[in-house]
Design a protein around this motif. Structure first.
Motif, PDB file in Angstrom:
ATOM      1  N   PHE A  58      35.228  34.847  28.562  1.00 53.95           N
ATOM      2  CA  PHE A  58      36.475  34.657  29.312  1.00 53.95           C
ATOM      3  C   PHE A  58      37.224  33.392  28.878  1.00 53.95           C
ATOM      4  O   PHE A  58      38.410  33.249  29.158  1.00 53.95           O
ATOM      5  CB  PHE A  58      36.183  34.527  30.808  1.00 53.95           C
ATOM      6  CG  PHE A  58      35.763  35.788  31.499  1.00 53.95           C
ATOM      7  CD1 PHE A  58      36.666  36.550  32.224  1.00 53.95           C
ATOM      8  CD2 PHE A  58      34.443  36.215  31.453  1.00 53.95           C
ATOM      9  CE1 PHE A  58      36.277  37.699  32.886  1.00 53.95           C
ATOM     10  CE2 PHE A  58      34.043  37.366  32.110  1.00 53.95           C
ATOM     11  CZ  PHE A  58      34.958  38.109  32.825  1.00 53.95           C
ATOM     12  N   ASN A 192      40.617  39.898  32.780  1.00 50.40           N
ATOM     13  CA  ASN A 192      39.794  38.849  32.161  1.00 50.40           C
ATOM     14  C   ASN A 192      40.212  37.441  32.565  1.00 50.40           C
ATOM     15  O   ASN A 192      39.974  36.476  31.839  1.00 50.40           O
ATOM     16  CB  ASN A 192      39.834  38.974  30.635  1.00 50.40           C
ATOM     17  CG  ASN A 192      41.233  38.811  30.073  1.00 50.40           C
ATOM     18  OD1 ASN A 192      42.193  38.621  30.820  1.00 50.40           O
ATOM     19  ND2 ASN A 192      41.347  38.900  28.748  1.00 50.40           N
ATOM     20  N   PRO A 195      36.755  34.976  35.878  1.00 50.95           N
ATOM     21  CA  PRO A 195      35.320  34.881  35.589  1.00 50.95           C
ATOM     22  C   PRO A 195      34.490  34.424  36.776  1.00 50.95           C
ATOM     23  O   PRO A 195      33.291  34.704  36.844  1.00 50.95           O
ATOM     24  CB  PRO A 195      35.264  33.867  34.440  1.00 50.95           C
ATOM     25  CG  PRO A 195      36.536  33.084  34.549  1.00 50.95           C
ATOM     26  CD  PRO A 195      37.551  34.059  35.051  1.00 50.95           C
TER      27      PRO A 195
END
Length: 459
Positions: A58, A192, A195
């Motif tokens: 990420f 994305n 995280p």
């Protein structure tokens, strides 16, 4: 076997799983209960240990992090090193505090690296050294393996240890695949840029498993070893031969588990979704294959199974070299997946060699007139110590794999081929060691006229 409450927790006194009558009268149920909870704790430990193999995917400029490939490989190597070094004290802690008591602590402390990751991974501009420090703290998850394996060794008779240790370790290894599946789910649902969601999933699970361990697990007085058990173990050359082999099996499994996604990003420019979507399958299959390796070793011998495993891993690594040369995404994924499966089998078979070597030593002592109970008790203590030592050294092999990739990609070529050749050479070394030390033909006139291969151990 008696379940006797004492002090701060339950202690099993007079525990002897080699007593078949006591084993069938209820000992196997006690062992199974502790095994299940041990697997759960180790599973969460592995997930937290390998959490950064997902979070690092990420860390892109798109969310405020501009780390280069070398920094990312260093980041995933850091928890590997720390987790490996913690395996020796974690294994000894079981002999000092008891398996139940230590499992509760070792599970609960996983909250620290998980909470730190949850907070900092969403803060753009965080210095790289902060992530290195958090990754180092996540190494506590790697220590769980040694304490769990040392504890379970005391619960099961030698004839079942290949399967029990393989199941225990395989269930723990599944944590590598589980955290990657969670990462895949987060990317698929939330994109994305979140995280922290990956870390958040584990907070309630850590609390739940710590409470279950406190409620249902047992301490075993037989696992209590004198402080010199590890010092005695390091004087056995089998400790170092087996550790060298475990670098090749477990070091490969955990090293590839951390590095696979980054390799796909560097070799093919894979997105986080693409990387995580392919990386979970190998660790998943490798975790399931570990108990199979233990079971095969129970039947065929650990050295024989480990030998064939390394031959297969050499072939799998050759596939990686070809895939890199052809720039074939599919062939690279297939090669890595095969290596995960084979390393899982080798993990189980290599660990089966440990109790087998020391059981043989105990038999030799009995033949020489020593007390049988004392000889086998000593063999158990030494087996637990060697499990910790081999586990620590094997885990360092995972760090070596990530450092090899770091160096391989540092020249700007975008190819991991130099690292693949290094791995291939190491697997060839392991094959040579097994054949020379544990598998060899008996000399003519030794009572084996056919000259068939026999497993031998030098203690």
């Amino acid at each position: 076997m008696a379940d006797t409450p004492a002090g701060r927790g339950r202690w099993l006194t007079g525990w002897n799983p080699e007593d078949e009558d006591a084993w069938h009268q209820g000992g196997h149920r006690i062992a199974r209960r502790n095994l299940i909870l041990s697997v759960l704790s180790e599973h969460i430990g592995f997930s937290v240990w390998t959490l950064w193999s997902v979070l690092v995917l990420f860390l892109s400029p798109g969310i405020g992090f501009g780390f280069d490939p070398g920094q990312k490989f260093l980041l995933v190597a850091t928890p590997t090193v720390v987790g490996s070094l913690l395996r020796l004290p974690y294994s000894y802690a079981v002999t000092r505090f008891g398996g139940r008591n230590w499992t509760v602590f070792a599970t609960g402390i996983l909250l620290v690296p998980t909470l730190l990751a949850l907070y900092f991974v969403q803060r753009p501009g965080t210095p790289f050294w902060v992530f290195l420090a958090i990754g180092a703290v996540a190494g506590v998850g790697g220590g769980n393996f040694a304490s769990s394996m040392t504890n379970i060794t005391a619960f099961y008779p030698q004839r079942h240890q290949g399967w029990a240790l393989g199941l225990n370790a395989g269930g723990g290894n599944l944590g590598v695949a589980a955290v990657q599946l969670i990462g895949l789910a987060v990317i698929s649902v939330a994109g994305n840029t979140h995280p922290s969601y990956v870390a958040a999933v584990y907070l309630p699970l850590i609390v739940l498993i710590a409470l279950l361990a406190a409620w249902k697990m047992d301490n075993v007085d037989a696992v209590r070893a004198d402080p010199g058990a590890q010092r005695e173990a390091v004087r056995h050359r089998d400790t170092w031969w087996i550790s060298l082999l475990y670098v090749g099996t477990f070091g490969s499994f955990i090293g590839y588990g951390f590095a696979f996604g980054l390799v796909l990003q560097n070799e093919f420019g894979a997105t986080p979704l693409e990387a995580v979507g392919y990386t979970f399958l190998g660790p998943l299959l490798g975790s399931f294959s570990r108990p199979l390796g233990g079971r095969l070793a129970d039947r065929l011998g650990g050295a024989r199974v480990t030998l064939w495993t390394f031959l297969g891993m050499g072939a799998g690594t050759a596939v990686l070299v070809v895939a890199a040369g052809l720039h074939s995404f599919g062939l690279l994924v297939a090669g890595f997946t095969a290596l995960f499966v084979l390393s899982g089998i080798g993990n189980g078979s290599t660990y089966k060699m440990i109790p087998a070597v020391f059981a043989k030593a105990a038999e030799d002592e009995i033949t020489s007139g020593h007390d049988a109970h004392g000889a086998f008790a000593r063999a158990r203590r030494l087996s637990g110590a060697v499990i910790a030592i081999a586990g620590a050294i094997g885990g360092l092999g995972g760090a070596a794999i990530n450092l090899a990739f770091k160096l391989s990609y540092a020249d700007g070529s975008g190819s991991g081929t130099p690292a693949f050749f290094a791995f291939l050479a190491y697997y060839a070394l392991c094959v040579a060691v097994i054949r020379a030390v544990y598998l060899r033909r008996r000399p003519a006139g030794s009572g084996d006229p056919a000259g068939t291969a026999r497993e031998v151990s030098h203690v």
